[in-house]
Design an enzyme around this catalytic site. Structure first.
Site, PDB file in Angstrom:
ATOM      1  N   ARG A   1      14.176 -51.329 117.231  1.00  0.00           N
ATOM      2  CA  ARG A   1      15.150 -51.502 116.147  1.00  0.00           C
ATOM      3  C   ARG A   1      16.552 -51.125 116.631  1.00  0.00           C
ATOM      4  O   ARG A   1      16.758 -50.043 117.179  1.00  0.00           O
ATOM      5  CB  ARG A   1      14.767 -50.644 114.936  1.00  0.00           C
ATOM      6  CG  ARG A   1      13.468 -51.097 114.292  1.00  0.00           C
ATOM      7  CD  ARG A   1      13.024 -50.128 113.208  1.00  0.00           C
ATOM      8  NE  ARG A   1      11.702 -50.480 112.695  1.00  0.00           N
ATOM      9  CZ  ARG A   1      11.485 -51.239 111.633  1.00  0.00           C
ATOM     10  NH1 ARG A   1      12.504 -51.703 110.944  1.00  0.00           N
ATOM     11  NH2 ARG A   1      10.265 -51.524 111.235  1.00  0.00           N
TER      12      ARG A   1
ATOM     13  N   SER B   1      -5.434 -51.011  97.432  1.00  0.00           N
ATOM     14  CA  SER B   1      -4.044 -51.188  97.848  1.00  0.00           C
ATOM     15  C   SER B   1      -3.798 -52.606  98.341  1.00  0.00           C
ATOM     16  O   SER B   1      -4.562 -53.140  99.146  1.00  0.00           O
ATOM     17  CB  SER B   1      -3.720 -50.189  98.969  1.00  0.00           C
ATOM     18  OG  SER B   1      -2.391 -50.302  99.399  1.00  0.00           O
TER      19      SER B   1
ATOM     20  N   SER C   1       9.630 -56.895  99.142  1.00  0.00           N
ATOM     21  CA  SER C   1      11.018 -57.086  99.553  1.00  0.00           C
ATOM     22  C   SER C   1      11.220 -57.961 100.773  1.00  0.00           C
ATOM     23  O   SER C   1      12.314 -58.499 100.962  1.00  0.00           O
ATOM     24  CB  SER C   1      11.660 -55.720  99.811  1.00  0.00           C
ATOM     25  OG  SER C   1      11.021 -55.056 100.887  1.00  0.00           O
TER      26      SER C   1
ATOM     27  N   HIS D   1      12.225 -52.724  94.142  1.00  0.00           N
ATOM     28  CA  HIS D   1      13.146 -53.834  94.356  1.00  0.00           C
ATOM     29  C   HIS D   1      13.369 -54.656  93.086  1.00  0.00           C
ATOM     30  O   HIS D   1      13.947 -55.745  93.147  1.00  0.00           O
ATOM     31  CB  HIS D   1      12.641 -54.728  95.484  1.00  0.00           C
ATOM     32  CG  HIS D   1      12.684 -54.055  96.822  1.00  0.00           C
ATOM     33  ND1 HIS D   1      13.804 -54.052  97.623  1.00  0.00           N
ATOM     34  CD2 HIS D   1      11.755 -53.321  97.477  1.00  0.00           C
ATOM     35  CE1 HIS D   1      13.557 -53.362  98.720  1.00  0.00           C
ATOM     36  NE2 HIS D   1      12.319 -52.916  98.655  1.00  0.00           N
TER      37      HIS D   1
ATOM     38  N   THR E   1      13.539 -46.747  92.260  1.00  0.00           N
ATOM     39  CA  THR E   1      14.555 -46.127  93.097  1.00  0.00           C
ATOM     40  C   THR E   1      15.895 -46.122  92.388  1.00  0.00           C
ATOM     41  O   THR E   1      16.172 -46.970  91.538  1.00  0.00           O
ATOM     42  CB  THR E   1      14.691 -46.871  94.440  1.00  0.00           C
ATOM     43  OG1 THR E   1      15.596 -46.157  95.278  1.00  0.00           O
ATOM     44  CG2 THR E   1      15.206 -48.283  94.242  1.00  0.00           C
TER      45      THR E   1
ATOM     46  N   LYS F   1      19.017 -48.593  95.206  1.00  0.00           N
ATOM     47  CA  LYS F   1      19.235 -50.008  95.456  1.00  0.00           C
ATOM     48  C   LYS F   1      20.114 -50.584  94.334  1.00  0.00           C
ATOM     49  O   LYS F   1      21.322 -50.432  94.361  1.00  0.00           O
ATOM     50  CB  LYS F   1      17.902 -50.733  95.613  1.00  0.00           C
ATOM     51  CG  LYS F   1      17.156 -50.286  96.882  1.00  0.00           C
ATOM     52  CD  LYS F   1      15.853 -50.991  97.086  1.00  0.00           C
ATOM     53  CE  LYS F   1      15.254 -50.685  98.446  1.00  0.00           C
ATOM     54  NZ  LYS F   1      14.967 -49.258  98.683  1.00  0.00           N
TER      55      LYS F   1
ATOM     56  N   THR G   1       7.495 -54.339 110.174  1.00  0.00           N
ATOM     57  CA  THR G   1       7.905 -54.630 108.797  1.00  0.00           C
ATOM     58  C   THR G   1       7.331 -55.962 108.333  1.00  0.00           C
ATOM     59  O   THR G   1       6.955 -56.119 107.166  1.00  0.00           O
ATOM     60  CB  THR G   1       9.440 -54.635 108.689  1.00  0.00           C
ATOM     61  OG1 THR G   1       9.946 -53.393 109.204  1.00  0.00           O
ATOM     62  CG2 THR G   1       9.885 -54.785 107.247  1.00  0.00           C
TER      63      THR G   1
END
Length: 518
Positions: free
Chosen positions: A77, A190, A242, A270, A312, A315, A430
């Protein structure tokens, strides 16, 4: 004995001998006691020879090897120096203040981070209460602002209570690990594309987990059927994913949870601020008209049926922090047991003040949400006309598929260096290997000129390097939904009516009719 009696006894031949024997016996017992404790508590140590030619562990070499792995598989990254300019949003400067770029990948989706509603409130709070909170929530850091924010969030999601954390990563991890870890024999179901914070929470809980294919309710039901009805169960999923922009099947999962005795854990990170008449997220949006007319707990909407909601403040609300919302007992249990909450210093008062005013403002104002959605539609439409591959989805996310880590980074670098546009490349872990992409997030602040610059820059790069377009992906059977056979474009979450587009069409028709009559 007193001092005089002791002296008399010591002078007596019989008593003095008895006293000496007693003293020796007591000393022996005292001397033996430590050795017994030592035998019970101290384990024998096996010595290791340090007089060999063995070298000490090379820590720096280890770090280097791990980094080389990331470089080799193209998952390393890179961190660009991006400094947002509040008065020029969505513009920013890079390492040199004179070098400005347009940011197209920020998660301040509505531009609230520079809204005076927040910034002025934060300045006043900073002057009054100072920079830090002064403690954890349990020790000196539980201010009225925190309590008011939690009350506002509970109301937003039609819940009895809410709890604010330092981030939603911490909120997800702490909540899942605490609740599932406490429930005897709990099983967590999940979604395969759940966020890393939820995955971490599942791991830390120690609970059994079962992974269902992304948004596949049939597979979820199969897994639910494999667990005894009496076993506590949690279904963990998201509303907006996202990196691909897909939307979780909330109604269907709620129905399965009721059928099989599970509770639902919905991550709306999100979506909060972005969807619904008051910005509560996709669960609120599903009953848009009902929640617009009667925005209270118990109105019969699906929002009431979600057991645990996480969101959150970092954002769409423009500041930082995370939270959970649910029943009063659930919130109190997490507050009482979760280390991630108990042992963390409270959010600073200025941040909480900004978050509070942002939540209250977006409950009333939909203008930012509507403009964001309209700009998203424009970008998706323009790219579709050029065949530039966008992973199909009904949300505000615009994932542009490249399918190769090196290509994605190269496109990102060239956008920044040659076109003054910043869009970060997204790679493994990701997204899966072979589905690397650019993730574009339009905001209300992006204007027509900025959109033209973005679209033209992407077209130039796709032409220059012959990157795959939609037809190319279709010829290979498709990838990540791009070019997949028999796939219909999903309808946007926000309908034309909710965006007011139907009224605009009516107004245009009326204007056209009036002009014709004249």
């Amino acid at each position: 004995m007193t001092g005089g009696l002791v002296r008399k006894a010591q002078q007596c031949p019989v008593m003095s001998q008895a006293m000496q024997q007693r003293s020796v016996s007591s000393s022996a017992k005292v001397a033996q006691a430590p050795s017994k404790v030592a035998k019970a508590e101290v384990k024998p140590i096996t010595p290791v020879s340090h007089h060999t030619k063995s070298k000490h562990f090379d820590y720096e070499a280890f770090y280097q090897q791990e980094l080389e792995k990331k470089h080799k598989d193209k998952s390393y990254r890179y961190f660009n120096n991006i400094n947002r300019l509040a008065q020029k949003f969505p513009r920013a400067h890079t390492a040199r203040t004179e070098d400005e770029v347009t940011v197209w990948c920020a998660n301040d989706y509505l531009g609230m981070g520079r809204n005076p509603v927040l910034t002025e409130s934060m300045k006043r709070t900073l002057d009054r209460y100072g920079a830090g909170a002064g403690g954890t929530r349990n020790i000196a850091g539980n201010a009225d602002l925190h309590l008011r924010l939690e009350s506002e969030l509970a109301d937003l999601h039609h819940k009895e209570g809410a709890l604010v954390f330092s981030s939603c990563y911490v909120a997800n991890d702490a909540t899942l690990s605490t609740v599932a870890g406490k429930m005897p024999g709990c099983v967590i179901f999940s979604d395969a594309l759940n966020h890393a914070s939820m995955i971490q929470g599942v791991r830390h809980s120690g609970a059994q987990k079962k992974i269902f294919r992304h948004n596949d309710v049939a597979h979820l039901e199969e897994l639910l059927q494999s667990v005894d009805p009496s076993v506590p169960k949690i279904i963990a999923f998201e509303s907006v994913y996202s990196m691909c922009g897909s939307i979780g099947p909330i109604r269907e999962i709620v129905a399965l949870a009721k059928k099989y005795g599970a509770i639902t854990f919905l991550d709306e990170v999100h979506a909060v601020g972005m969807y619904g008449p008051r910005g509560a997220g996709v669960a609120e949006h599903l009953d848009f008209d009902l929640n617009a007319a009667q925005p209270t707990m118990g109105n019969g909407g699906v929002l009431d049926d979600i057991d645990i909601i996480t969101g959150t403040l970092g954002k769409a609300y423009g500041v930082v922090g995370g939270y959970i919302a649910g029943s009063a007992n659930f919130v109190d249990m997490v507050r009482s047991y979760a280390p991630g909450f108990i042992f963390t210093t409270s959010l600073p008062p200025a941040v909480v003040s900004g978050a509070l005013d942002s939540v209250k403002y977006l409950k009333q104002s939909s203008g930012e949400r509507v403009m964001q959605q309209l700009n998203t539609r424009t970008v998706k439409s323009r790219l579709a006309d050029l065949g530039i591959p966008v992973v199909p989805n009904p949300s505000h996310i615009v994932p542009v598929l490249l399918g190769d880590a090196a290509a994605a980074k190269h496109a990102s670098d060239e956008l920044l260096s040659e076109h003054g546009i910043y869009v970060q490349s997204i790679n493994y872990p990701t997204v899966p290997v072979g589905e690397e992409r650019l993730r574009i997030t339009p905001t209300p602040g992006h204007n027509a000129k900025m959109t033209d610059e973005l679209v033209n820059a992407l077209e130039t790069i796709w032409d220059r390097y012959d990157f795959k377009r939609v037809n190319d992906w279709a010829a290979t059977g498709g990838c990540a939904g791009v070019g997949a056979p028999d796939v219909q474009p999903p309808s946007p979450v926000w309908s034309d009516k909710q965006l007011g587009l139907d009224k605009m069409d009516e107004d245009k028709a009326m204007d056209s009719g009036t002009s014709a009559a004249i």
